[in-house]
Every structure is written in structure tokens, then in C-alpha cells.
Write an enzyme that holds these catalytic residues in place. Sequence first.
Site, PDB file in Angstrom:
ATOM      1  N   LYS A  53       0.852  -1.191   0.000  1.00 17.36           N
ATOM      2  CA  LYS A  53       0.000   0.000   0.000  1.00 17.36           C
ATOM      3  C   LYS A  53       0.890   1.244   0.000  1.00 17.36           C
ATOM      4  CE  LYS A  53      -3.984   2.075   2.425  1.00 17.36           C
ATOM      5  NZ  LYS A  53      -4.914   1.971   3.574  1.00 17.36           N
ATOM      6  N   SER A  72     -10.411  -0.318   6.817  1.00 17.86           N
ATOM      7  CA  SER A  72      -9.767  -0.142   5.513  1.00 17.86           C
ATOM      8  C   SER A  72      -9.079  -1.384   4.953  1.00 17.86           C
ATOM      9  CB  SER A  72      -8.761   1.003   5.570  1.00 17.86           C
ATOM     10  OG  SER A  72      -9.427   2.239   5.569  1.00 17.86           O
ATOM     11  N   SER A  98     -10.024   2.056   2.664  1.00 14.01           N
ATOM     12  CA  SER A  98      -9.133   2.842   1.840  1.00 14.01           C
ATOM     13  C   SER A  98      -8.087   2.024   1.086  1.00 14.01           C
ATOM     14  CB  SER A  98      -8.385   3.836   2.726  1.00 14.01           C
ATOM     15  OG  SER A  98      -7.508   3.158   3.613  1.00 14.01           O
TER      16      SER A  98
END
Lengths: 477, 484
Positions: free
Chosen positions: B76, B175, B151
Site C-alpha cells: 500500500k 480499511s 481505503s
Amino acid sequence: MEWETVIGLEIHTQLATRSKIFSGAATAYGAEPNTQACAVDLGLPGVLPVLNKEAISMGVKFGLALDAEIGMTSVFDRKNYFYPDLPKGYQTTQMDFPIVGKGSLIIELEDGTTKVIGVTRAHLEEDAGKSLHEDFHGMTGIDLNRAGTPLLEIVSEPDMRSAKEAVAYMRKMHSLVRYIGISDGNMQEGSFRCDANVSVRPKGQKEFGTRAELKNINSFRFVERAINIEVERQIDLLEAGGTVVQETRLYDADKDETRSMRSKEEANDYRYFPDPDLLPIKITSEFVEQIRETLPELPDAKKARFIESFALKAEDVATIISSRETADYFEIVADKCGDAKLAANWVIGELSGYLNKEDTDIIASPVTAEMLALLLTRIKDDTISGKIAKQVFEALWNGEGENADAIIESKGLKQITDTGAIEAIVDEIIAANPEQVEQFKAGKEKVLGFFVGQCMKASKGKANPGQLNQLIRDKLK
Amino acid sequence: MHSKTIAELAEGLKIGDFSSEELTKSFLQRIKQYDAELNSFITVSEDHALAQARAADELIAKGASSVLTGIPLAQKDIFCTNGIKTTCGSKMLDNFIAPYDATVIHHFNQAGAVMLGKTNMDEFAMGSSNETSFYGSVKNPWDTTTVPGGSSGGSAAAVAARLAPAATGTDTGGSIRQPAALCGLTGLKPTYGRISRYGMIAFASSLDQAGTFTQTAEDSALMLNVMSGFDEKDSTSVDKDVPDYTANLSQPLNGLKIGLPKEYFGEGLNADVAKVVEEAVAEYKKMGAEIVDISLPNSHLSVPAYYVIAPAECSSNLSRFDGVRFGYRCEDPKDLEDMYKRSRGEGFGEEVKRRIMIGAYVLSAGYYDAYYLKAQKIRRLISDDFKAAFEKVDVIMGPTSPEVAFKAGEKSDDPVSMYLSDIYTIATNLAGLPGMSVPCGFSNKMPVGLQIIGNYFDESRLLNIAHQYQQTTGWHKQMPEGYK
């Protein structure tokens, strides 16, 4: 109307840790800009603070020295505001749970009386960086070397009633933090500075007047002047029918005036909240006791002991104990030469004179305590006179010999105590000054000084003054 | 090769079926082929990945490898990577290259894993649909007209489309678990403090936790083994031994007590999703588990409390993005204030600005007690609810998300309805508990996730429970059409 001044001080003292409060970067003063700022100090994304345990120890040590409450659980909070030299956009500080709670400090006033000043709290926080406005042609440079340097902010109660009291408090605090070794107290480098909250009120009134905060004063002299000027300003204002506004003011030493920086209305809302990156610090009583073990003898205790065991004058002791290094130095000299009075005179007199003249710290004195002790021993055992000793001291200061004995020897300064040798000099001087002999015999006692001076000169100062006096008197009879 | 799990790939590398370089090239090839449409990567670090792969092959040849050596992974873009751009999905950091690795990245490097690139995400991890990224929205491989969740939407989409066998994510309010559910993956958010946050760009420090997107629970265990542990650079990481998370995977579930909170099956839950989750729970009953009805009475307060605490922390955490030292700075600022206002105004997107404003408001003088302090009290109540529940049951189960993946744009203009996407996941972050999402079926051809919440540091048990389910069901093996 008669006015009363009310003063509270917030002292920022830089802690003498090797690394910063939340990072491993060095705290040494004077490095090239931004060479002592790591990713944490720069506030780069993703980095996290790690508390320097040494700062906690020093905070606790200070609390113990003041006999104050120790925050067994203390919490770091974020004080949020934007400024270019504040890298994270917040300062990590302590709000509701400081490391040190209520305590007090006894100050001495000029008339010899003492006064207890309340200490509200002392908390740990990080310093900001520096904005540099020169040399950047309309732009601002940022130096983050100082960012993250550990500070202990010591907040007093509004207990002081004059600029002199404020200075006495600041001096005492300065001496204390240096005694316990938590700060070098260097005021030129900003390691010890204060904000003064100043207000006035009609004498006898209970409520405080509106205060102004004088920011960032870094010398004892400026504190006194800044407060006095501010007090004058407020009284003038009030007597002219005006009102004092709550604001932050800056003392300008060049113009010798204070001027407004920002008012209460413009003040930031700092949006304090507990820093989620740092867990609350829990201290055990064992830890507190360990720190207590490391506390040195504190100034007040030392003062009492010196007065008691050395039979010295209070004001001499006050001077000697003003710094721990001076007190230690004095104690070595007094012990080794066995004459505390003589040691005190030399430390306060000759030594301080040289230190001041050459702007040297006592720790860096070329004449060590051991060297001075030997020198004084040589006065005591009549090897040299006090006057010659000053010459020897100068030679020692200039590194002309490893100790007093070596210098006395090489310069041939040993006192003449051989009666025959002194007698010869006295006879010679008397024979050469018949006129003065007559005057003496006519009862003019003062002429004795003339003979002593002449004989001393002839002996190059080496004649034992007591012996010399006696001999001259005997011979002139 | 691309449909294999980490465990299978590790075996293939070990016995020499393929090299890490071949494996890495095949994933890089898939990224080239599919990611123009999915937009799951912000940065593909091809040269870096191939160099790491070749180094891994040498280690394998020398017999000096560990399980993850040579395994390509997607990271990420919230984890700082030394020398490779880290954007956090924001224009603010479009030019930011960190001079350090996040501890998580450091651990993967030490293990010899290969980083394929940095995945797309909601800006500063604020969003539940991956539509707030400066780098454009990410599409759900199961239906590209829907969102992948957020997210960590890029990581979820990349693994769902098998552009990487596994990926990292971060979970502040759901998330990891919500996008894992929406993309049919196994997602794990460990206990707060299990994995270091150092170098992971902070959204809400007291809630953020790194975790994994994998195809199986076993793979999650393999990644967790590498990622976990105390880090002296993160004071909030917990100094607790890291067990071998694969050790307990095969334990039978006889006698396991599963709590079903009534609050997680009430109004707001899509009926179809409820049915799929109930079937999964029934499956556990068949495996010998005991089902217990429980209550988490303060559940309804978790979203409001979260939307005070998280913005409060973010408003302060994001203050460092001021245009002074790094990141975006506006053109020709008039003065300091203009520089601050325009750099932040132009550098941050709408959702980030909304949360900064909410956060500044709830912390401001006169409102602090009514909002921030009250939210902290609710947080305690929510933790106490879980504490009471774990006295009766071993784990808690329920839906991960109230519905399957929704259409792109559907909630973009309605923040509150977007915030409600995380209604079942937020409470675990507030309490700091570990949680997983495990694929457990489909509704309207879209994946549904079963959420499993455990007690503090009970990751081994969660992984065991998920693994056992994956031994008797095949939901986790399903792949989206078009990416097989």
C-alpha cells in the site's frame, strides 16, 4: 495611588541530554544548520517520536530538588499551531499531567530576608527550530538543529512583587538546575530563558490586574529592566485612565522598551490533546528513589554547612555556593590548606578576578583547586608572603610552572626568614636615611612604614613582613 | 502461476519450478495487461522488483532463503519506501521520496520478498470506496462499475485480479476488512500495536494498524510472521513475543464459542448479505462450534465516536504537510499565510479537508469536552462491551460490510452514507482488537465477507478459525471472470 507589582515567571531550561527528547539526533550547540536534524526532527511523513528516558530522569531530579510533587503518571500532549520552524505543526509538551507538580523555592532578598516562591509545575517539552531572516533575500531560512531539544518549563506562582525578587528567583533557579546537573544554564546559547507575566494593582487590592507576558528574556539584567519598564508602562497607562490589555510583549534591549507582539484576540487556539504516538509515562517509586540517590548536596544545605563548619560570612558563602563548581573548588582548597577564611578570600578575590577578566569558567581554570591549595599552604608556612603569592598565582595562571613550589623555586621567591640577612638589609637602610631616623625618634610613627617599604624593596619583597617590622622597631629605638 | 497462494509459490520456488525473476516478470506482465483498467497501482517499481527477484534467486540457490524469499508482493502506498515515491494517494506527496523504509517494508526486505509496486488508496487512507485518491478511483475486478472498497482499495483489487499474490494494507476503521470483503479476499487487521507503525503515514495514530490481503488464512499467517513484533521506533508497538502464526492453523474447532452480536444483524444490513453470513455461521456449527447470542450495546455509538476521534488525530497528524520542507507547495506564495493556505488548499482533496476541519473543530476550545472527551468515553464503553463479550465467547462473528460492493459514484456526494459502510468494522479499531474478513459466499454475484473479531493478540486463533473454514469451503478460491 500606590501600586503593587505582581510577577510570575515561566523559565525554559534546556536539559543537558546528549540526544533530543524524541529522536537520536545530537543536541550540541552551534553546528552547521540542519546537520543535527534527523527524519523525526524534520517531521517527515510516517516517522514517530521515541521518548528519551534521560529527560524523564532529569525532570524527576528537578522535582526532587524542589521537594515538589512528582507526576507518577505524566502525559505528553500536542499543542497545535503552524509556524515554519515547528516541523510537525504541533509542539509535543505536557498539559494536564506534568512530570513535576507543586513545589516551592526559597529566595533571599537584598535585605537578608527570605521569601518562599511557589512553583506551580514543571513540564517537559520539545524546543522548536529557528527561522533565519538574514542572508536569504526576502526569503526565510529554517534551521531545525534545535527542533526537538528537550526543555523543562518551570512555571512559578504569581508570588513575586518586584523585578528584584524576580531576578533573585531566576538566579536561584539557575543555580539549582546547574547544581543538579540537568542543564548547563548557558544563557547566551538560550539554554536558560524566561517569560515574565507582569501586572500591577492598587496596593491592598485582592484581585490581580490584567497581565502582559514578556517573551523570551535571556539575561538576569534584561529581566530586571524589562519588568521595570513594563511596570512603568502599565502604571502610566492606568494613571492616565487607560486599561492594560492582555497581550504578549517583546522586550527590545536596544531600545529599552517593550512592544506588543499579539493580543489575546489574536492568540492561537492550540487544540491541545494527548499525543497518541506516545504512551502515558508511568514512574515507579523505586525509580524515584534511584534518582534521589543521585541528588547532590543542594545549595541551601551546602550554605548552612559552610557557614557552620567553616565559620565564614554569609555573603562570602553566598558567592561561593552560587555554582556547584565554585563550591566544590572552594571546598578542596579549604580542606587542603586548612584555612577556610584564606581559601574564601582567594577564591572570591584573586581567582574570580582572573576568571572574569579572561572570561573563563572555573572548571577550565588553569589554576586548579589543588594548585591554589598548595600556594595558600606556602603562605601559611611562611615560605612566601601574601604579596608574593599573587605573583606566584599569576605565574601559575600563565602556566609558568607546574605548581607553586616549582615557581617559588625557579623565580627565587622564597621568603627571607634568616634574621641575619634581614638585619643586614635593615642596617643598610637605616644608615642610608638618617633624616628619617631623626623624624622617628622625634615621635613620627608614620616613618616606620617608609622603612618597611624600603627594606621590602631591597629584599625584592622576600623579607618576612612580621620579622621585618619587629627588627626595624628594635633597631630604631 | 498467478493463481497460486504464497504457500504454493514458496514451494514452487524452493523446488525450482520457476525462479523469482520469472514469477516477478509474470506478475509485472499481468499488471501491464490489466491495471490500465483497474488502476490498482500508483507506482510499479519494475527495475527494483527485478533486482530484488534476482537477489532472491541467489539466496534460494544458496539455500539461505525463508518462506517469503522471492515472493512478489504489492505494498500500500502509505508505507514509506526508501528511494521509491510514497504518495499516500495525495497530490500533497506526489513528489515525495522518503529517505527511509517503513519498518514493515524493512521486514519484507529482510525476508527477501519482492515489491512489485505501491498500490492505490483513498487519499491519506480516508475513504471507503477508493474514490478519493488523487491518482483516480480503483475498480473492483468482480464488476468494474463497482468500487473495491477503501481505503486499501488498490491492494484489494490487485490481489483479487491476481496482479499480486498478496498485498499489505492498513486499517483505521475497516480499511482492510471492508475492501477484502468487497473483493472476495482474506483480510487481516491485527491487534493495535502488533505491527510497527513506523514509516506508515499516520491518519489516526491511535487507530491505524497494518495488515494483509491474501487469498488464504495460511498466507495471512505467513505474512504476519514477518510483519509482527516490537519496534523501538514505535512507542505504541507492543513488546510481546511473536508466535509462529501457522502453528495452530490445523486445530479442530470443537467447542469453539462464537458470539453473534444482535446489533450486527439488525436494521441497515442487506438481507441477502445477512443470509450468506448466517450460512457461514451454520457451517461453523457443523464444524463443532457453539453459537451464542450476545450484545454489544454501545455499537450504535461507534461511528459517531470514530468520526470525532479519527478526524481529531488526523487534523494534527496532517499539519506537517505545510509546504515548508517537503511535498506540495503552491506557486508564487505572497507571504507565509498565503503559502500555508494555498499549499494545503490545493494539495489536499475534499474528503481530507473535510476531516481536518471536523478534527480542528472537535478539539477547539469550548468544544473539546463535548466532542473529543465524550468520544473517548464512548471508546471506553465500546472496549468494555467487547471485554464483557469475551468473557462469554472466544470470538465474535458477523458481516464485515452491510452490503456488497456498491456502484462507483453512488455515495461520493453523501459522506454519512459512505461512513456507514464501516459500521461493523469501526468498533474493533476503537477497542484495538484484531479482526478478519473471510470470503463466505456471494450476493448478486458479488463477494460477501464474514467478519471474525478476536480478543487482544488472539491472531493465532482467528487464523485457525478462518483456515478451518477454508478447508471445508471454496469461496476463497473463487476468482473474478476476466482475470483468470
